[in-house]
Motif scaffolding. Structure first.
Motif, PDB file in Angstrom:
ATOM      1  N   LYS A  56     -10.116  71.682  49.487  1.00  0.00           N
ATOM      2  CA  LYS A  56     -10.398  71.612  48.040  1.00  0.00           C
ATOM      3  C   LYS A  56     -10.293  72.980  47.385  1.00  0.00           C
ATOM      4  O   LYS A  56     -10.265  73.079  46.173  1.00  0.00           O
ATOM      5  CB  LYS A  56     -11.821  71.048  47.839  1.00  0.00           C
ATOM      6  N   ARG A  59     -14.152  77.541  47.320  1.00  0.00           N
ATOM      7  CA  ARG A  59     -14.577  78.938  47.323  1.00  0.00           C
ATOM      8  C   ARG A  59     -13.643  79.820  46.497  1.00  0.00           C
ATOM      9  O   ARG A  59     -14.124  80.609  45.669  1.00  0.00           O
ATOM     10  CB  ARG A  59     -14.725  79.439  48.773  1.00  0.00           C
ATOM     11  N   HIS A  88     -13.191  81.041  55.686  1.00  0.00           N
ATOM     12  CA  HIS A  88     -13.571  79.613  55.713  1.00  0.00           C
ATOM     13  C   HIS A  88     -12.675  78.843  56.694  1.00  0.00           C
ATOM     14  O   HIS A  88     -13.165  78.073  57.529  1.00  0.00           O
ATOM     15  CB  HIS A  88     -13.451  79.061  54.292  1.00  0.00           C
ATOM     16  N   ASP A  95     -15.114  75.731  64.454  1.00  0.00           N
ATOM     17  CA  ASP A  95     -16.133  74.669  64.442  1.00  0.00           C
ATOM     18  C   ASP A  95     -15.603  73.377  65.066  1.00  0.00           C
ATOM     19  O   ASP A  95     -16.356  72.617  65.685  1.00  0.00           O
ATOM     20  CB  ASP A  95     -16.573  74.407  63.000  1.00  0.00           C
ATOM     21  N   ARG A 107      -8.977  67.984  57.302  1.00  0.00           N
ATOM     22  CA  ARG A 107      -8.091  67.994  56.133  1.00  0.00           C
ATOM     23  C   ARG A 107      -6.971  66.967  56.292  1.00  0.00           C
ATOM     24  O   ARG A 107      -5.808  67.209  55.960  1.00  0.00           O
ATOM     25  CB  ARG A 107      -7.521  69.395  55.901  1.00  0.00           C
ATOM     26  N   PHE A 229     -23.983  72.119  47.761  1.00  0.00           N
ATOM     27  CA  PHE A 229     -22.749  71.730  48.441  1.00  0.00           C
ATOM     28  C   PHE A 229     -23.066  71.085  49.785  1.00  0.00           C
ATOM     29  O   PHE A 229     -22.508  70.052  50.158  1.00  0.00           O
ATOM     30  CB  PHE A 229     -21.871  72.965  48.642  1.00  0.00           C
ATOM     31  N   GLN A 230     -24.006  71.712  50.523  1.00  0.00           N
ATOM     32  CA  GLN A 230     -24.340  71.192  51.846  1.00  0.00           C
ATOM     33  C   GLN A 230     -25.115  69.877  51.763  1.00  0.00           C
ATOM     34  O   GLN A 230     -24.894  68.967  52.563  1.00  0.00           O
ATOM     35  CB  GLN A 230     -25.154  72.234  52.624  1.00  0.00           C
TER      36      GLN A 230
HETATM   37  C1  GRG Z   1     -17.576  78.664  63.746  1.00  0.00           C
HETATM   38  C2  GRG Z   1     -18.544  80.872  62.953  1.00  0.00           C
HETATM   39  C3  GRG Z   1     -18.359  79.436  62.762  1.00  0.00           C
HETATM   40  C4  GRG Z   1     -18.917  78.869  61.686  1.00  0.00           C
HETATM   41  C5  GRG Z   1     -18.743  77.494  61.336  1.00  0.00           C
HETATM   42  C6  GRG Z   1     -18.818  76.523  57.943  1.00  0.00           C
HETATM   43  C7  GRG Z   1     -19.007  76.154  59.359  1.00  0.00           C
HETATM   44  C8  GRG Z   1     -19.652  77.130  60.213  1.00  0.00           C
HETATM   45  C9  GRG Z   1     -18.556  75.009  59.893  1.00  0.00           C
HETATM   46  C10 GRG Z   1     -17.818  74.009  59.150  1.00  0.00           C
HETATM   47  C11 GRG Z   1     -18.287  72.663  59.542  1.00  0.00           C
HETATM   48  C12 GRG Z   1     -18.913  71.928  58.446  1.00  0.00           C
HETATM   49  C13 GRG Z   1     -18.457  70.533  58.289  1.00  0.00           C
HETATM   50  C14 GRG Z   1     -19.829  72.474  57.667  1.00  0.00           C
HETATM   51  C15 GRG Z   1     -20.485  71.753  56.579  1.00  0.00           C
HETATM   52  C16 GRG Z   1     -20.088  72.168  55.166  1.00  0.00           C
HETATM   53  C17 GRG Z   1     -18.743  72.669  55.069  1.00  0.00           C
HETATM   54  C18 GRG Z   1     -18.621  74.128  55.120  1.00  0.00           C
HETATM   55  C19 GRG Z   1     -17.720  71.816  54.945  1.00  0.00           C
HETATM   56  C20 GRG Z   1     -16.329  72.180  54.833  1.00  0.00           C
HETATM   57  O1  GRG Z   1     -16.053  72.797  53.614  1.00  0.00           O
HETATM   58  P1  GRG Z   1     -15.135  72.133  52.499  1.00  0.00           P
HETATM   59  O2  GRG Z   1     -15.630  70.749  52.184  1.00  0.00           O
HETATM   60  O3  GRG Z   1     -13.758  72.013  53.281  1.00  0.00           O
HETATM   61  O4  GRG Z   1     -15.009  73.077  51.360  1.00  0.00           O
HETATM   62  P2  GRG Z   1     -12.266  72.049  52.708  1.00  0.00           P
HETATM   63  O5  GRG Z   1     -11.457  71.393  53.794  1.00  0.00           O
HETATM   64  O6  GRG Z   1     -12.227  71.296  51.405  1.00  0.00           O
HETATM   65  O7  GRG Z   1     -11.907  73.492  52.546  1.00  0.00           O
END
Ligand code: GRG
Length: 306
Positions: A56, A59, A88, A95, A107, A229-230
Motif C-alpha cells: 500500500k 509509510r 519495511h 518475518d 502482497r 494501524f496495528q
Molecule cells: C523481521 C526485524 C523484523 C521485523 C519484522 C514489521 C514486522 C516486524 C513484521 C511484519 C509482519 C506483520 C504482519 C506485522 C503487522 C503489521 C504490519 C507491519 C503489516 C504489514 O504492513 P503493510 O500492511 O504491508 O503496510 P504492505 O504490504 O501494504 O506494505
C-alpha cells in the motif's frame, strides 16, 4: 532550499493524491534499487521482487504528507520515503521466513524465500537494510550536516533493537502467552509503530524547520496512527480473507499470538482504533490545512479493508 517542491496534487482527492504518488514512487524505487543486470543478478532480482509492484506504500505516503506540511523538496522526501520502504520490505521478507512467521504469501505473491530460497531471502533483507542507510548517507536531505545525521540516527533507532527489531523479538517471545494491554501496546509501538513514526518525522525533517513542540505533535500523531494501524491489522487478520489481504488471513490465531482482538474482542478493538484516530486528528489541529494529507492518511489507516 534545493530541489523541486512537492508536485502539485492539491486539487486531487485523497484517492487521486495517493495513487499519483504511488505511481511516481514506483519509478523512484525502480531507479534506486540495484538494476537486475548488475551482479549478483539473482540477489538483485530477489530484492526487486520483494520491493516492487506491491504494498500500500503507507509509510512513503506518510512521509510525502509530512513533507507537504513543511514545504519540502520532492527529491529529498523521495529518498527518505524509499529508505523507510526498504526497511519495511526487509522486515516483511525476514518475518515471512520459516524461522519467524513461516508464511508463503505476501502482497498476493509467493514470499521471497518461496520464490527464491531461504539464504537469498536472508541476504535480500540484509541488503535492503544496508541500501536504506546508503541512500540516507549519499543524498542531501536537509540543510545541515547535523540535521542529516539526526535523520540517519532516527531511522537506525526506529529499525533496531529499540524499535522494530526489538518489537519483533517481543512478538516472537509472546507466542502462547497471555499479555496484558500495556505489554501488547509496548510490543506494537515498537514492532509496527516505530517505523511509521519515523516515516512521518523523516518527511518533516526534509523541509522548513519545525519547532520542538510541532515535532513532538507530529511524533505523537505518528505514534497514534502507528498503533491504530496495528489494531486494524489485528481486526483484518481475524475478519478479512486471504485474497483481499494478499497475505494469509487468520495467522495470529493459527500461531497462538496475543492480539487486540484476542484481548479485547473485535468490537472493542475497533473502538480503540477509532479513539486513536480521534487523538491523531486532534494532534494535527495546530497545523490547519497544511496537514490535510496526514489527516486523510489517518482516515485511510482506520477504514482500510486490506
Ligand atoms: C523481521 C526485524 C523484523 C521485523 C519484522 C514489521 C514486522 C516486524 C513484521 C511484519 C509482519 C506483520 C504482519 C506485522 C503487522 C503489521 C504490519 C507491519 C503489516 C504489514 O504492513 P503493510 O500492511 O504491508 O503496510 P504492505 O504490504 O501494504 O506494505
Amino acid at each position: 532550499m534545493t530541489g523541486v517542491k512537492m508536485p502539485d496534487f492539491s486539487n486531487s482527492d485523497f484517492q487521486g493524491w495517493s495513487s499519483a504518488h504511488q505511481q511516481r514512487f514506483e519509478d523512484v524505487l525502480r531507479r534506486l534499487l540495484p538494476q537486475p543486470e548488475l551482479a549478483p543478478q539473482r540477489l538483485h532480482a530477489a530484492m526487486r521482487y520483494s520491493v516492487l509492484d506491491g504494498g500500500k506504500r503507507v509509510r512513503p505516503l506518510l512521509a510525502f504528507a509530512a513533507g507537504e506540511l513543511v514545504g519540502a523538496a520532492q527529491v529529498r522526501v523521495d529518498i527518505v520515503a524509499a529508505a523507510v520502504e526498504l526497511i519495511h520490505a526487509y522486515s516483511l521478507v525476514h518475518d515471512d521466513m520459516p524461522c519467524m512467521d513461516d508464511d508463503v504469501l505476501r502482497r498476493g505473491k509467493p514470499t521471497c524465500h518461496v520464490e527464491y530460497d531461504e539464504a537469498t531471502a536472508l541476504l535480500v533483507g540484509d541488503s535492503l537494510q544496508s541500501l536504506a542507510f546508503q541512500l540516507l548517507s549519499e543524498h542531501s536531505l536537509c540543510d545541515s550536516p547535523a540535521g542529516q545525521l539526526h535523520m540517519l540516527r532516527l531511522l537506525a533507532m526506529a529499525s533496531g533493537s529499540r524499535g522494530m527489531a526489538g518489537g519483533q523479538a517481543f512478538d516472537l517471545d509472546s507466542v502462547g502467552k497471555q499479555l496484558g494491554l500495556p505489554e501488547l501496546e509496548f510490543m506494537h509501538i515498537h514492532k509496527t509503530g516505530a517505523l511509521i513514526r519515523a516515516a512521518v518525522l523523516l518527511g518533516a525533517h526534509c523541509g522548513d524547520a519545525l519547532n520542538d513542540a510541532q515535532l513532538e505533535a507530529l511524533d505523537h500523531f505518528g505514534k497514534c496512527v502507528g498503533l491504530a494501524f496495528q489494531v486494524v491489522d489485528d481486526v483484518l487478520d481475524a475478519e478479512a480473507d486471504t485474497a483481499t489481504l494478499g497475505k494469509t488471513a487468520g495467522k495470529d490465531a493459527d500461531n497462538d499470538k496475543p492480539t487486540y482482538v484476542t484481548l479485547l474482542g473485535a468490537a472493542q478493538a475497533k473502538k480503540m482504533a477509532a479513539e486513536l484516530h480521534g487523538e491523531a486528528l486532534h494532534t494535527l489541529a495546530q497545523f490547519g490545512e497544511r496537514a490535510r494529507r496526514l489527516r486523510e492518511l489517518a482516515d485511510f489507516i482506520v477504514i482500510r479493508k486490506y
